[in-house]
Design an enzyme around this catalytic site. Structure first.
Site, PDB file in Angstrom:
ATOM      1  N   GLU A   1      12.769 116.847 -51.004  1.00  0.00           N
ATOM      2  CA  GLU A   1      12.767 116.925 -49.607  1.00  0.00           C
ATOM      3  C   GLU A   1      11.775 117.995 -48.860  1.00  0.00           C
ATOM      4  O   GLU A   1      11.255 117.990 -47.703  1.00  0.00           O
ATOM      5  CB  GLU A   1      14.364 117.032 -49.271  1.00  0.00           C
ATOM      6  CG  GLU A   1      14.630 117.266 -47.363  1.00  0.00           C
ATOM      7  CD  GLU A   1      14.421 116.129 -46.480  1.00  0.00           C
ATOM      8  OE1 GLU A   1      14.338 114.994 -47.074  1.00  0.00           O
ATOM      9  OE2 GLU A   1      14.356 116.503 -45.379  1.00  0.00           O
ATOM     10  N   ASP A   2      12.166 119.137 -49.464  1.00  0.00           N
ATOM     11  CA  ASP A   2      11.617 120.364 -49.116  1.00  0.00           C
ATOM     12  C   ASP A   2      10.259 120.945 -49.577  1.00  0.00           C
ATOM     13  O   ASP A   2       9.708 122.109 -49.037  1.00  0.00           O
ATOM     14  CB  ASP A   2      12.629 121.590 -49.281  1.00  0.00           C
ATOM     15  CG  ASP A   2      13.971 121.216 -48.483  1.00  0.00           C
ATOM     16  OD1 ASP A   2      13.595 120.410 -47.366  1.00  0.00           O
ATOM     17  OD2 ASP A   2      14.772 121.664 -48.639  1.00  0.00           O
TER      18      ASP A   2
ATOM     19  N   HIS B   1      18.185 118.362 -56.162  1.00  0.00           N
ATOM     20  CA  HIS B   1      18.364 117.542 -54.834  1.00  0.00           C
ATOM     21  C   HIS B   1      17.472 117.868 -53.648  1.00  0.00           C
ATOM     22  O   HIS B   1      17.113 116.795 -52.896  1.00  0.00           O
ATOM     23  CB  HIS B   1      19.815 117.519 -54.345  1.00  0.00           C
ATOM     24  CG  HIS B   1      20.438 118.726 -53.766  1.00  0.00           C
ATOM     25  ND1 HIS B   1      20.731 119.725 -54.206  1.00  0.00           N
ATOM     26  CD2 HIS B   1      20.425 118.728 -52.291  1.00  0.00           C
ATOM     27  CE1 HIS B   1      21.201 120.417 -52.971  1.00  0.00           C
ATOM     28  NE2 HIS B   1      21.098 119.697 -51.970  1.00  0.00           N
ATOM     29  N   ASP B   2      17.189 118.843 -53.459  1.00  0.00           N
ATOM     30  CA  ASP B   2      16.174 119.227 -52.339  1.00  0.00           C
ATOM     31  C   ASP B   2      14.736 119.418 -52.362  1.00  0.00           C
ATOM     32  O   ASP B   2      13.878 119.475 -51.596  1.00  0.00           O
ATOM     33  CB  ASP B   2      16.792 120.638 -51.329  1.00  0.00           C
ATOM     34  CG  ASP B   2      17.974 120.233 -50.622  1.00  0.00           C
ATOM     35  OD1 ASP B   2      18.063 119.099 -50.278  1.00  0.00           O
ATOM     36  OD2 ASP B   2      18.699 121.155 -50.560  1.00  0.00           O
TER      37      ASP B   2
ATOM     38  N   ASP C   1      26.971 118.864 -51.604  1.00  0.00           N
ATOM     39  CA  ASP C   1      25.906 119.603 -50.913  1.00  0.00           C
ATOM     40  C   ASP C   1      26.665 119.966 -49.588  1.00  0.00           C
ATOM     41  O   ASP C   1      26.595 121.154 -48.888  1.00  0.00           O
ATOM     42  CB  ASP C   1      25.165 118.639 -50.790  1.00  0.00           C
ATOM     43  CG  ASP C   1      23.620 118.828 -49.827  1.00  0.00           C
ATOM     44  OD1 ASP C   1      23.506 120.144 -49.886  1.00  0.00           O
ATOM     45  OD2 ASP C   1      22.996 118.139 -49.250  1.00  0.00           O
TER      46      ASP C   1
HETATM   47 MN    MN Z   1      21.360 120.511 -49.862  1.00  0.00          MN
END
Ligand code: MN
Length: 765
Positions: free
Chosen positions: A97-98, A93-94, A160
């Protein structure tokens, strides 16, 4: 030297790897137990991919970043009850984004389904509430869109958030407020709506812990003190119940429950009672294995019957959510009985199936849904409502949009009946018009009134549980602007707004036609120049507004050839137009804060000192360079838990942390919230309102006034007292230094015999 450093890094990464592997094994254990179809290959692949992507990154707490997606995946499978796709999505999930990986990469490796969930999660990763109202609406729309595309997005998002809340301690205080506020404002209600009760409760409790650490500590201590006595009551209470149910041939287990700190506090606040009077502190849950020979409902009532033969039930505290399940699917039978020590004990009766639905909500609910011919549940209806809302929503009005939606997320529900006896669930506060819309939008549009329990009532009539409602319609009816004032459901609001917009368009076209005809008549072209002349004359800015008023016959074009170059100073029509479109609608609290700031900003421009958002602001008589005001909504005084909201002009408004306005500000403008503490030096007097109730004995008022005025630190500003039927109620507006003054005052007044209750209240006039 280099060698040593190298070695150190190597050791560290070995330790990291070890704890990551441990957490991964724990995840796999839960995954095996989940009862879902297992695919270890893809879970392994997702783990390894995420592991390499996050390699070297750390969380604020210092632990390797990978621990977070692993923990979220574990919550997803264990506490939310989702399967392989969701576990993989949680692990990933990240990543987008990261790290440098894209959704496209995920798609190539894991397929479209997982990629779209990760995409949804990435889009809402910044949290719902950004810095500006418009941004919020945008974010919120994204959130809703992702829900309507795949409900698993919000379920993983909740997991989360749960993990982030569990590890919130490592965040700076200002961030804690924002995250806790947003959690309470949006994620806990979502969890509730999805039937994730346990998670909803934990989210609330954690938010509360960070927002009101003092109260939290205090209440936990009180709870701990009662521990031994409670255990005693439980064992005395449970023993005969167990015996009885065994003799009836039931397989079951009993869970002991204690109210959460958040819900205790909530009750204390709502009912304005001390801790000691929160009476359903104790609860037990009886979870029985379904027997084949009797229906679950009958079993529940048989158990009910055997318990009430042991203990006296509270006549007003019986809830049957088996005959009419809650909108989120919850089923159970709740009753409250008088326990062996004279204490009220809540008893919840559930089958194992009901229990799983209660704990895991939606996912369990789908598990039990078999075949396509299962009737639509309220939950399916809710998802439909989200879609409708998205289709109809205006993207411009952010705060309104979120509030409308939020209203439909939680609130209490009422059950009403159609004339045929069908049950409909509505949020409490819903009106007959809401009910009409819930049946069909055409019914809503043409609704002229209703019969509630066979009595004629208007559209605005507020329904209560158990009402039987028959909608009356007329083909001639058209939706009205005022209706927006008394519909509460998202469906009715959205439907109404889009109908009104359509209606506006029709009127505009009609107005345009009238204008074109008129100009033909007077042999002038309806060109830009003449249009501008018209607009100028009627003091209208937009030509659509002009046509609307012509179409509505507010503006009459009869004499325009004579009048057109004369000036008319009235702006009444313009205002009327604004009202029609809701532009001049009374702004809500949030907007008021903002607009007030704008006007104040001018005056204070020079004196403003930039406030450090990260530092705790200490309020006492030494802080002369900072402008602060006490919020009129909650009127905090020293000793209350407070926070500050930094206005645009760098002045600070001090709110109680529990204030509803502050709650909203926290969620919507978290970056403008500063931690505030009261300094030790006594400053100015603060206003507080004390309410006193009691028996109207002779001389009692005099006694109270004496006590109040004797309090050395207190000044009385205003007293008002009312007596009725031998009971008096009085309010004292006083000036105090802090909460200590108030508490002293309260305990002194309480010493007067005839006085029954004294409390500090928030009075908003
Ligand atoms: Mn997260």
């Amino acid at each position: 030297m280099i060698n040593r450093l190298h070695k150190k890094i190597k050791i560290m990464s070995t330790i990291d790897d070890e704890i990551i592997q441990q957490e991964y094994q724990a995840l796999l254990e839960e995954y095996k137990k989940s009862g879902h179809r297992l695919d270890f290959e893809i879970v392994d692949k997702a783990f390894n991919f995420a592991y390499n992507a996050h390699k070297g990154a750390r969380r604020r707490s210092g632990e390797p970043y990978m621990m977070h997606p692993l923990a979220v995946a574990r919550i997803v499978v264990k506490e939310v009850g989702l399967g392989t796709t969701s576990v993989c999505s949680a692990l990933l999930h990240d990543v987008v984004e990261d790290t440098d990986y894209t959704v496209e990469d995920i798609k190539n490796l894991f397929g479209a389904r997982i990629a779209s969930i990760v995409d949804g999660l990435t889009k809402i990763s910044g949290g719902v509430f950004g810095e500006h109202a418009s941004k919020q609406a945008e974010n919120f729309r994204k959130l809703l869109l992702s829900i309507s595309e795949d409900i698993r997005v919000i379920m993983i998002k909740i997991a989360d958030r749960l993990h982030n809340m569990r590890t919130l301690a490592s965040m700076p205080v200002a961030k804690q407020y924002k995250i806790a506020g947003e959690t309470l404002y949006i994620y806990a209600p979502f969890a509730y709506r999805l039937g994730l009760f346990r998670i909803k409760t934990e989210l609330e409790d954690l938010s509360f812990k960070y927002e009101h650490p003092e109260i939290f500590k205090n209440l936990s201590e009180k709870l701990d003190q009662g521990e031994v006595a409670r255990e005693d009551i439980y064992s005395k209470f449970i023993a005969p119940v167990e015996e009885k149910l065994h003799s009836m041939g039931y397989e079951f287990y009993i869970e002991k429950r204690i109210k959460t700190i958040y819900s205790i506090w909530h009750k204390m606040k709502v009912k304005n009672i001390p801790f000691e009077e929160v009476f359903d502190l104790l609860a037990v849950r009886i979870i029985f294995k379904e027997r084949k020979d009797i229906s679950e409902k009958d079993q529940s009532w048989l158990i009910y019957s055997s318990i009430t033969s042991l203990y006296r039930p509270h006549p007003e505290r019986l809830r049957d959510w088996i005959s009419a399940p809650k909108a989120n699917g919850y089923e159970a039978l709740h009753l409250t009985v008088m326990g062996p020590n004279g204490q009220w004990v809540e008893v919840q009766i559930r089958s194992e199936r009901m229990h799983e639905i209660a704990e895991k909500g939606l996912s369990a609910h789908w598990k039990y849904k078999t075949g396509d011919n299962t009737p639509e549940t309220e939950l399916d209806n809710w998802l439909k409502t989200i879609k409708e809302l998205l289709d109809n929503a205006e993207p411009t009005n952010a705060v309104d949009f979120i509030d409308t939606f939020k209203l439909n997320l939680f609130t209490n529900e009422i059950f009403v009946f159609t004339p045929k006896g069908e049950i409909k669930t509505l949020p409490s506060g819903a009106t007959t018009l809401d009910f009409a819309f819930s049946l069909h939008s055409d019914l809503g549009m043409q609704c002229i009134g209703a019969k509630v329990n066979h009595k004629l009532v208007p559209l605005s009539h507020e329904l209560t549980s158990g009402d039987q409602v028959e909608i009356l319609t007329s083909k001639k009816q058209k939706p009205q602007q005022e209706w927006l004032n008394f519909v509460t459901t998202a469906r009715a609001k959205a439907g109404l707004k889009s109908a009104l917009r359509k209606e506006t368009k029709i009127v505009i076209n009609k107005g345009k036609e009238i204008a074109e005809k008129k100009f033909e008549e007077i042999k002038l072209p309806l060109d830009n120049q003449n249009l501008q002349a018209l607009l100028g004359y009627f003091k209208i800015v937009d030509k659509n507004e002009l046509f609307y008023e012509i179409g509505k016959e507010i503006i009459n074009l009869d004499d325009i050839e004579k009048k057109i170059f004369k000036q008319n100073t009235s702006t009444r029509w313009f205002n009327y137009w604004k009202l029609q479109l809701g532009l001049a609608k009374k702004p809500d609290l949030l907007l008021t804060e903002g607009s007030e700031d704008a006007s104040k900003k001018e005056e204070n421009k020079e004196t403003a000192v930039k406030i450090d958002r990260k530092k705790t602001l200490v309020i006492d008589d030494t802080c002369t360079d900072i402008k602060y005001t006490i919020a009129p909504c909650c009127k905090p005084i020293p000793g209350d838990e407070v926070l500050g909201y930094v206005n645009n002009n760098e002045s600070v408004t001090i709110h109680k942390r529990e204030c509803i306005v502050a709650e909203k500000l926290k969620a919507n403008h978290g970056e403008s919230i500063v931690p505030v503490e009261w300094g030790s030096r006594k400053i100015l007097s603060f206003p507080a309102v004390i309410e006193v109730k009691g028996i109207d004995a002779q001389g009692v008022l005099l006694q109270i006034i004496e006590v109040v005025s004797k309090g050395c630190a207190i000044n009385i500003q205003k007293i008002s007292i009312e007596t009725k039927d031998g009971i008096f109620e009085g309010t004292f507006h006083v000036f105090v230094h802090n909460t200590e003054d108030v508490n002293n005052l309260i305990s002194n007044v309480l010493k007067i015999k005839a006085v029954n209750s004294v409390s500090r209240i928030e009075e908003n006039l």
